[in-house]
Design a protein around this motif. Structure first.
Motif, PDB file in Angstrom:
ATOM      1  N   LEU A   1      -7.582  10.188  -6.538  1.00 36.86           N
ATOM      2  CA  LEU A   1      -6.857   9.010  -6.869  1.00 36.86           C
ATOM      3  C   LEU A   1      -5.635   9.109  -5.760  1.00 36.86           C
ATOM      4  O   LEU A   1      -5.350   8.221  -5.015  1.00 36.86           O
ATOM      5  CB  LEU A   1      -6.464   8.592  -8.053  1.00 36.86           C
ATOM      6  CG  LEU A   1      -5.657   7.431  -8.273  1.00 36.86           C
ATOM      7  CD1 LEU A   1      -6.550   6.337  -7.848  1.00 36.86           C
ATOM      8  CD2 LEU A   1      -5.240   7.384  -9.716  1.00 36.86           C
ATOM      9  N   GLU A   2      -4.863  10.111  -5.749  1.00 36.06           N
ATOM     10  CA  GLU A   2      -3.599  10.554  -5.059  1.00 36.06           C
ATOM     11  C   GLU A   2      -3.888  10.121  -3.547  1.00 36.06           C
ATOM     12  O   GLU A   2      -2.866   9.686  -3.020  1.00 36.06           O
ATOM     13  CB  GLU A   2      -2.976  11.752  -5.366  1.00 36.06           C
ATOM     14  CG  GLU A   2      -1.572  11.835  -4.777  1.00 36.06           C
ATOM     15  CD  GLU A   2      -1.101  13.323  -4.973  1.00 36.06           C
ATOM     16  OE1 GLU A   2       0.212  13.386  -5.041  1.00 36.06           O
ATOM     17  OE2 GLU A   2      -1.770  14.207  -4.721  1.00 36.06           O
ATOM     18  N   ARG A   3      -5.420  10.500  -3.027  1.00 39.05           N
ATOM     19  CA  ARG A   3      -5.424  10.159  -1.930  1.00 39.05           C
ATOM     20  C   ARG A   3      -5.459   8.937  -1.136  1.00 39.05           C
ATOM     21  O   ARG A   3      -5.144   8.532  -0.133  1.00 39.05           O
ATOM     22  CB  ARG A   3      -6.833  11.102  -1.290  1.00 39.05           C
ATOM     23  CG  ARG A   3      -6.637  12.473  -1.553  1.00 39.05           C
ATOM     24  CD  ARG A   3      -7.869  13.116  -0.815  1.00 39.05           C
ATOM     25  NE  ARG A   3      -8.078  14.637  -1.019  1.00 39.05           N
ATOM     26  CZ  ARG A   3      -8.697  15.235  -2.006  1.00 39.05           C
ATOM     27  NH1 ARG A   3      -9.097  14.550  -2.820  1.00 39.05           N
ATOM     28  NH2 ARG A   3      -8.672  16.323  -1.918  1.00 39.05           N
ATOM     29  N   THR A   4      -5.607   8.105  -2.208  1.00 38.09           N
ATOM     30  CA  THR A   4      -5.476   6.435  -1.962  1.00 38.09           C
ATOM     31  C   THR A   4      -4.185   6.120  -2.161  1.00 38.09           C
ATOM     32  O   THR A   4      -4.036   4.601  -1.720  1.00 38.09           O
ATOM     33  CB  THR A   4      -6.362   5.777  -2.915  1.00 38.09           C
ATOM     34  OG1 THR A   4      -5.745   5.606  -4.203  1.00 38.09           O
ATOM     35  CG2 THR A   4      -7.714   6.503  -3.115  1.00 38.09           C
ATOM     36  N   PHE A   5      -3.030   6.759  -2.348  1.00 39.17           N
ATOM     37  CA  PHE A   5      -1.879   6.015  -2.490  1.00 39.17           C
ATOM     38  C   PHE A   5      -1.240   6.375  -1.139  1.00 39.17           C
ATOM     39  O   PHE A   5      -0.609   7.135  -0.559  1.00 39.17           O
ATOM     40  CB  PHE A   5      -0.961   7.022  -3.242  1.00 39.17           C
ATOM     41  CG  PHE A   5      -1.334   6.998  -4.795  1.00 39.17           C
ATOM     42  CD1 PHE A   5      -1.993   5.985  -5.250  1.00 39.17           C
ATOM     43  CD2 PHE A   5      -1.025   8.245  -5.669  1.00 39.17           C
ATOM     44  CE1 PHE A   5      -2.516   6.283  -6.703  1.00 39.17           C
ATOM     45  CE2 PHE A   5      -1.212   7.983  -7.056  1.00 39.17           C
ATOM     46  CZ  PHE A   5      -2.152   7.112  -7.527  1.00 39.17           C
ATOM     47  N   ILE A   6      -1.508   5.114  -0.250  1.00 38.33           N
ATOM     48  CA  ILE A   6      -0.862   5.116   1.134  1.00 38.33           C
ATOM     49  C   ILE A   6       0.094   3.883   1.318  1.00 38.33           C
ATOM     50  O   ILE A   6      -0.217   2.765   0.746  1.00 38.33           O
ATOM     51  CB  ILE A   6      -2.295   4.746   1.994  1.00 38.33           C
ATOM     52  CG1 ILE A   6      -3.038   5.973   1.869  1.00 38.33           C
ATOM     53  CG2 ILE A   6      -1.772   4.604   3.610  1.00 38.33           C
ATOM     54  CD1 ILE A   6      -4.462   5.498   2.852  1.00 38.33           C
ATOM     55  N   ILE A   7       1.311   4.206   1.527  1.00 35.55           N
ATOM     56  CA  ILE A   7       2.424   3.135   1.499  1.00 35.55           C
ATOM     57  C   ILE A   7       1.861   1.978   2.653  1.00 35.55           C
ATOM     58  O   ILE A   7       1.688   2.250   3.632  1.00 35.55           O
ATOM     59  CB  ILE A   7       3.523   3.940   1.854  1.00 35.55           C
ATOM     60  CG1 ILE A   7       4.021   4.951   0.707  1.00 35.55           C
ATOM     61  CG2 ILE A   7       4.868   2.927   2.095  1.00 35.55           C
ATOM     62  CD1 ILE A   7       5.239   5.739   1.221  1.00 35.55           C
ATOM     63  N   GLY A   8       2.206   0.853   2.022  1.00 32.57           N
ATOM     64  CA  GLY A   8       2.084  -0.561   2.915  1.00 32.57           C
ATOM     65  C   GLY A   8       0.749  -0.852   2.712  1.00 32.57           C
ATOM     66  O   GLY A   8       0.249  -1.941   3.242  1.00 32.57           O
ATOM     67  N   ASP A   9      -0.292  -0.095   2.073  1.00 30.02           N
ATOM     68  CA  ASP A   9      -1.505  -0.734   1.704  1.00 30.02           C
ATOM     69  C   ASP A   9      -1.742  -1.926   1.017  1.00 30.02           C
ATOM     70  O   ASP A   9      -2.644  -2.646   1.294  1.00 30.02           O
ATOM     71  CB  ASP A   9      -2.704   0.603   1.477  1.00 30.02           C
ATOM     72  CG  ASP A   9      -3.349   1.240   2.769  1.00 30.02           C
ATOM     73  OD1 ASP A   9      -2.708   0.930   3.937  1.00 30.02           O
ATOM     74  OD2 ASP A   9      -4.261   2.041   2.533  1.00 30.02           O
TER      75      ASP A   9
END
Length: 387
Positions: free
Chosen positions: A375-383
């Motif tokens: 899940l953490e891999r999906t934490f992309i700022i601005g997405d």
């Protein structure tokens, strides 16, 4: 349903024990003896640097739990401090100067000047070659480390005094925050304003570049923080939860999580990409004035208005419990290990069930930790942009 509630209670009870005794452990490193305005930790995580209202800067050894060096650094309160990458060297900011010290020396090695008005905030690039400071005259000063006098002083468009400033890692941009609730983004080389950002309802107390200078985080006396797109100037995320002014913000080393220290005596942990408040740290009994992550990003240090200095940990289970706590509680319920003691059930059998429930809980934590990493891999700022 009642067993699901029981499972949740069990989970919370275990979390409470962790918070107090283990994984969310709070350690009082230094008891209050006058207001501490600023805090930093060195690269080796062995020393803290404290800037105080009594004009002093002190170095606190984390191994011996003692102050090993203290100096009267300025003729007015020290408003910020920072360890240099160079061993045993640190910066202090106060009155109208930035000073560079070596631990053990009673006099500064360098004194940077240039502003005629007291400084209110300060920011330096990671390579320590460039830095800026804001002051009460609505201007920011810019220095190159090779020159003791400010290279230039830039008049901003703020209608009231600035209290926050930050310089981008590539020293191309400066962002400022002021008492008039506005934020300005400046092209440092051209001395031209790129954006005027308006969203906060009270003075802007903190600003910081994040995500390789693609975004800006601002925090305010309104108790909230916002994420801004650097290119468009659009506000794309809010961080809510504090009831009083934000005094300090800190982004962890992986750039995904934000700490917000507040006058409401708490420190909030937020997911920068989603805006979610993951945890609230409560132990201070006075306004929290500054906060800094340790170099590993698995803990942090804080200081408050009474002068207390605390150490905190941020274990992986903080995130697992936030994102998967309900699933863990549901699986505990399905196991029936948390059923009330049955009539005629031997005491040792019931005790074994409780032990097995604890073992299952730990097993589930490990299982969902792996899911959390995905899940953490999906934490992309601005997405995840707010409408």
């Amino acid at each position: 349903m009642k067993y699901f509630i029981l499972a949740c209670v069990f989970l919370c009870a275990v979390q409470t024990v962790w918070a107090q005794e283990d994984e969310y452990f709070v350690q009082l490193l230094k008891k209050g003896n006058g207001r501490v305005n600023a805090i930093d930790v060195n690269e080796a995580n062995t020393m803290l640097l404290l800037g105080a209202e009594n004009k002093s800067a002190s170095v606190y050894d984390l191994n011996s739990k003692k102050v090993v060096f203290e100096v009267e650094a300025h003729y007015q309160p020290v408003i910020d401090v920072k360890f240099s990458k160079e061993e045993d060297v640190f910066y202090t900011i106060g009155d109208r100067s930035v000073k560079v010290w070596k631990i053990g020396d009673e006099k500064p090695d360098k004194i940077y000047t240039g502003t005629l008005i007291n400084m209110t905030s300060w920011s330096i690039t990671p390579d320590e070659n460039y830095f800026v400071a804001s002051s009460y005259n609505k201007k920011y000063c810019y220095w190159e480390a090779s020159q003791l006098k400010a290279v230039k002083e830039v008049e901003t468009g703020h209608k009231k005094n600035m209290i926050a400033v930050a310089i981008s890692n590539d020293h191309k941009w400066v962002v400022t925050g002021a008492l008039d609730t506005s934020i300005e983004v400046w092209n440092l080389q051209a001395d031209k304003r790129k954006h005027l950002l308006l969203a906060h309802s009270r003075p802007v107390s903190c600003v910081e570049f994040v995500n390789n200078n693609k975004h800006i985080i601002s925090a305010s006396h309104d108790g909230n923080a916002r994420l801004w797109d650097m290119e468009s100037g659009q506000a794309i995320k809010m961080y809510l939860g504090h009831s009083l002014p934000i005094s300090s913000i800190a982004v962890n080393p992986n750039g995904k999580f934000l700490l917000m220290a507040s006058y409401d005596h708490t420190i909030g942990l937020f997911n920068i990409a989603t805006g979610e408040r993951i945890h609230v740290y409560e132990a201070h009994e006075a306004p929290v004035l500054d906060v800094v992550w340790n170099r590993q990003g698995n803990g942090f240090y804080s200081c408050d208005k009474d002068g207390n200095v605390m150490e905190w940990t941020v274990p992986d289970k903080v995130f697992v419990d936030f994102y998967f706590g309900k699933k863990i509680a549901s699986e505990l319920e399905e196991s029936k290990l948390l059923l009330p003691r049955k009539k005629g059930e031997a005491k040792d059998v019931y005790k074994d069930r409780q032990t097995n429930a604890e073992k299952l809980k730990n097993k589930l934590q490990d299982k969902y930790y792996l899911e959390y990493l995905e899940l953490e891999r999906t934490f992309i700022i601005g997405d995840l942009i707010e409408n």
